[in-house]
Design a protein around this motif. Structure first.
Motif, PDB file in Angstrom:
ATOM      1  N   ALA A 151       0.672  -1.125   0.064  1.00  0.00           N
ATOM      2  CA  ALA A 151      -0.072  -0.014   0.078  1.00  0.00           C
ATOM      3  C   ALA A 151       1.077   1.236   0.055  1.00  0.00           C
ATOM      4  O   ALA A 151       0.422   2.187  -0.661  1.00  0.00           O
ATOM      5  CB  ALA A 151      -1.028  -0.142   1.271  1.00  0.00           C
ATOM      6  N   ALA A 152       2.049   1.214   0.770  1.00  0.00           N
ATOM      7  CA  ALA A 152       3.161   2.285   1.009  1.00  0.00           C
ATOM      8  C   ALA A 152       3.534   2.649  -0.536  1.00  0.00           C
ATOM      9  O   ALA A 152       3.741   3.712  -1.048  1.00  0.00           O
ATOM     10  CB  ALA A 152       3.976   2.132   1.759  1.00  0.00           C
ATOM     11  N   ARG A 153       3.860   1.478  -1.484  1.00  0.00           N
ATOM     12  CA  ARG A 153       4.288   1.689  -2.422  1.00  0.00           C
ATOM     13  C   ARG A 153       3.401   2.362  -3.629  1.00  0.00           C
ATOM     14  O   ARG A 153       3.725   3.005  -4.400  1.00  0.00           O
ATOM     15  CB  ARG A 153       4.855   0.310  -3.047  1.00  0.00           C
ATOM     16  N   ALA A 154       2.078   1.553  -3.593  1.00  0.00           N
ATOM     17  CA  ALA A 154       1.328   2.117  -4.321  1.00  0.00           C
ATOM     18  C   ALA A 154       0.826   3.606  -4.140  1.00  0.00           C
ATOM     19  O   ALA A 154       0.618   4.562  -5.154  1.00  0.00           O
ATOM     20  CB  ALA A 154      -0.145   1.214  -4.121  1.00  0.00           C
ATOM     21  N   SER A 155       0.893   4.196  -2.945  1.00  0.00           N
ATOM     22  CA  SER A 155       0.695   5.474  -2.709  1.00  0.00           C
ATOM     23  C   SER A 155       1.459   6.381  -3.199  1.00  0.00           C
ATOM     24  O   SER A 155       1.390   7.632  -3.757  1.00  0.00           O
ATOM     25  CB  SER A 155       0.733   5.700  -1.006  1.00  0.00           C
ATOM     26  N   ARG A 156       3.064   5.809  -3.248  1.00  0.00           N
ATOM     27  CA  ARG A 156       4.070   6.593  -3.659  1.00  0.00           C
ATOM     28  C   ARG A 156       3.865   6.664  -5.363  1.00  0.00           C
ATOM     29  O   ARG A 156       4.026   7.728  -5.894  1.00  0.00           O
ATOM     30  CB  ARG A 156       5.207   5.925  -3.509  1.00  0.00           C
ATOM     31  N   ALA A 157       3.508   5.406  -5.855  1.00  0.00           N
ATOM     32  CA  ALA A 157       3.178   5.240  -7.531  1.00  0.00           C
ATOM     33  C   ALA A 157       2.185   6.240  -7.876  1.00  0.00           C
ATOM     34  O   ALA A 157       2.326   6.963  -9.093  1.00  0.00           O
ATOM     35  CB  ALA A 157       3.331   3.890  -7.816  1.00  0.00           C
ATOM     36  N   LEU A 158       1.124   6.376  -7.264  1.00  0.00           N
ATOM     37  CA  LEU A 158      -0.057   7.138  -7.522  1.00  0.00           C
ATOM     38  C   LEU A 158      -0.206   8.476  -6.853  1.00  0.00           C
ATOM     39  O   LEU A 158      -1.039   8.997  -7.239  1.00  0.00           O
ATOM     40  CB  LEU A 158      -1.216   6.192  -7.229  1.00  0.00           C
ATOM     41  N   THR A 159       0.748   8.830  -5.930  1.00  0.00           N
ATOM     42  CA  THR A 159       0.639  10.041  -5.150  1.00  0.00           C
ATOM     43  C   THR A 159      -0.556  10.285  -4.575  1.00  0.00           C
ATOM     44  O   THR A 159      -1.293  11.397  -4.913  1.00  0.00           O
ATOM     45  CB  THR A 159       1.143  11.279  -6.129  1.00  0.00           C
ATOM     46  N   ALA A 160      -1.329   9.367  -4.028  1.00  0.00           N
ATOM     47  CA  ALA A 160      -2.526   9.314  -3.477  1.00  0.00           C
ATOM     48  C   ALA A 160      -2.699   8.456  -2.273  1.00  0.00           C
ATOM     49  O   ALA A 160      -1.856   7.328  -2.217  1.00  0.00           O
ATOM     50  CB  ALA A 160      -3.593   8.880  -4.400  1.00  0.00           C
ATOM     51  N   PRO A 161      -3.431   8.757  -1.126  1.00  0.00           N
ATOM     52  CA  PRO A 161      -3.457   7.782   0.066  1.00  0.00           C
ATOM     53  C   PRO A 161      -3.972   6.427  -0.579  1.00  0.00           C
ATOM     54  O   PRO A 161      -4.963   6.317  -1.463  1.00  0.00           O
ATOM     55  CB  PRO A 161      -4.795   8.533   1.061  1.00  0.00           C
ATOM     56  N   VAL A 162      -3.595   5.241   0.190  1.00  0.00           N
ATOM     57  CA  VAL A 162      -3.965   4.141  -0.244  1.00  0.00           C
ATOM     58  C   VAL A 162      -4.153   3.153   1.024  1.00  0.00           C
ATOM     59  O   VAL A 162      -3.362   3.090   1.898  1.00  0.00           O
ATOM     60  CB  VAL A 162      -3.112   3.227  -1.189  1.00  0.00           C
ATOM     61  N   THR A 163      -5.223   2.621   1.024  1.00  0.00           N
ATOM     62  CA  THR A 163      -5.700   1.812   2.232  1.00  0.00           C
ATOM     63  C   THR A 163      -5.280   0.216   1.966  1.00  0.00           C
ATOM     64  O   THR A 163      -5.843  -0.242   1.106  1.00  0.00           O
ATOM     65  CB  THR A 163      -7.158   1.970   2.367  1.00  0.00           C
ATOM     66  N   PRO A 164      -4.533  -0.374   2.815  1.00  0.00           N
ATOM     67  CA  PRO A 164      -4.128  -1.703   2.692  1.00  0.00           C
ATOM     68  C   PRO A 164      -5.384  -2.752   3.322  1.00  0.00           C
ATOM     69  O   PRO A 164      -6.140  -2.438   4.134  1.00  0.00           O
ATOM     70  CB  PRO A 164      -3.040  -1.942   3.638  1.00  0.00           C
ATOM     71  N   VAL A 165      -5.703  -3.516   2.530  1.00  0.00           N
ATOM     72  CA  VAL A 165      -6.758  -4.600   2.784  1.00  0.00           C
ATOM     73  C   VAL A 165      -6.375  -5.926   2.642  1.00  0.00           C
ATOM     74  O   VAL A 165      -5.776  -6.185   1.640  1.00  0.00           O
ATOM     75  CB  VAL A 165      -8.067  -4.456   2.086  1.00  0.00           C
ATOM     76  N   LEU A 166      -6.965  -6.855   3.637  1.00  0.00           N
ATOM     77  CA  LEU A 166      -6.562  -8.260   3.567  1.00  0.00           C
ATOM     78  C   LEU A 166      -7.928  -8.703   3.377  1.00  0.00           C
ATOM     79  O   LEU A 166      -8.979  -8.509   4.330  1.00  0.00           O
ATOM     80  CB  LEU A 166      -5.981  -8.843   4.915  1.00  0.00           C
ATOM     81  N   ALA A 167      -8.140  -9.632   2.232  1.00  0.00           N
ATOM     82  CA  ALA A 167      -9.398  -9.996   1.906  1.00  0.00           C
ATOM     83  C   ALA A 167      -9.114 -11.682   2.439  1.00  0.00           C
ATOM     84  O   ALA A 167      -8.471 -12.441   1.693  1.00  0.00           O
ATOM     85  CB  ALA A 167      -9.617 -10.061   0.625  1.00  0.00           C
ATOM     86  N   VAL A 168     -10.008 -12.242   3.270  1.00  0.00           N
ATOM     87  CA  VAL A 168      -9.798 -13.729   3.747  1.00  0.00           C
ATOM     88  C   VAL A 168     -11.286 -14.365   3.211  1.00  0.00           C
ATOM     89  O   VAL A 168     -12.295 -13.951   3.581  1.00  0.00           O
ATOM     90  CB  VAL A 168      -9.929 -13.742   5.199  1.00  0.00           C
TER      91      VAL A 168
END
Length: 264
Positions: free
Chosen positions: A194-211
Motif C-alpha cells: 500500500a505504501a508503494r502504491a501510494s508513492r506510485a499514484l501520489t494518493a492515499p492507499v488503504t491496505p486490505v486483507l481479504a480472507v
C-alpha cells in the motif's frame, strides 16, 4: 446504410458498443455508462441510430465525441503490452499452474490461492458499474504480485487475498494464521504494498486483507490501519464508506495505475 456492424468491447454489459463500417472503420460508439451515442461521421447518423436501437436505453443522448480528458489521452497513448487492465484475477497463478513444474502439494496450494483470488475478484468486478475501477495481478518488481487494486468514491484500496480453507483465521499486526498452518507475513506485506502504491499514484492507499472462505476471522484489536474483509462483507463496507474521490479523480488514478511502467 447497410453493412454496419455493432461490436462490443470491455466486460459484458459494461463496455462500449462500436459501430463499424464493413471495412472495419468505426463511425460511432455507444457508451452504456454515460448513455450517450458519439457519432464520428455525421452522414451515417440515422443508420447508426437504427442499428443501435435494440441496445439503447431511454434518455440517451447523441452528439459528437466528447473532448478527451487527460486520462483518455494517457490511455490512448498506452502500449498494449504495458496495459494491466485486461489482467484477470489470479493471472500470475494461472501462468504458474499452466507452465510451472511445482509438486502436487504446491500445485494444490496454488489452486486454493487462485480460487480465492477469482472469488474476490468477481466480487470486485461486480462493483464496476457503480463508478468503481478495479485492476488485478499488478506486478510489483522485487515484491511479488498485488492481487487487486480497487479505485472508487471512498478512495484507493490495495488488496491481498488469503484462502481461509474453512478454518479459523487470526490476523495480527505482523502475521496472519489460518488453522494450524505456519503464520504468514501478509499484514506486513500489504502495508508495504500500500505504501508503494501510494508513492506510485501520489494518493492515499488503504491496505486490505481479504480472507476468503474462512470459518471465522479474528482480528487483533491493535490492527487499526489494515481493513480485513471477506467477500460477503466487502461490498457493504465499501458502499457505506465516506466519499473522497470524484469521477474524474477515479478515472485519472485508474489511467495511471493500469500502466505497468508506473510500478517499476
Amino acid at each position: 446504410m447497410r453493412g454496419l456492424k455493432v461490436l462490443p468491447t470491455g466486460r459484458p454489459g459494461r463496455g462500449r458498443l462500436y459501430v463499424n463500417l464493413p471495412d472495419g472503420h468505426a463511425v460511432a460508439w455507444y457508451d452504456r455508462e454515460a448513455n450517450r451515442v458519439s457519432v464520428l461521421v455525421d452522414e451515417h447518423r440515422e443508420a447508426v441510430l437504427a442499428v443501435l436501437r435494440p441496445y439503447l436505453d431511454r434518455g440517451h443522448t447523441v452528439g459528437p465525441p466528447p473532448v478527451p480528458t487527460a486520462a483518455d489521452l494517457r490511455r490512448l497513448a498506452l502500449p498494449p503490452d504495458e496495459d494491466l487492465a485486461p489482467n484477470r484475477p489470479g493471472e500470475a497463478l494461472l501462468g504458474e499452474l499452466t507452465h510451472g513444474s511445482a509438486g502436487a502439494r504446491a500445485r494444490h496450494r496454488l489452486r486454493q490461492e487462485l480460487l480465492a483470488q477469482q472469488r474476490m475478484g468477481g466480487e470486485l468486478d461486480a462493483l464496476e458499474s457503480a463508478d468503481w475501477r478495479v485492476l488485478h495481478a499488478l506486478p510489483l518488481p522485487g515484491a511479488g504480485v498485488l492481487d487487486h487494486l480497487l479505485i472508487g468514491p471512498p478512495g484507493v484500496f490495495c488488496i491481498r487475498t488469503v484462502p481461509g480453507r474453512r478454518q479459523r483465521a487470526k490476523v495480527g499486526d505482523l502475521l496472519l494464521t489460518v488453522g494450524r498452518a505456519e503464520p504468514r507475513p501478509d499484514p506486513r506485506w500489504i502495508r508495504h504494498a500500500a505504501a508503494r502504491a501510494s508513492r506510485a499514484l501520489t494518493a492515499p492507499v488503504t491496505p486490505v486483507l481479504a480472507v476468503v472462505d474462512a470459518s471465522r476471522v479474528e482480528v487483533a484489536p491493535t490492527v487499526r490501519d489494515i481493513r480485513v474483509l471477506q467477500p460477503h462483507t466487502a461490498v457493504p463496507y465499501l458502499a457505506e464508506a465516506a466519499t473522497t474521490l470524484k469521477r474524474p479523480d477515479i478515472e485519472a488514478l485508474f489511467g495511471l495505475a493500469r500502466d505497468r511502467r508506473v510500478w517499476w
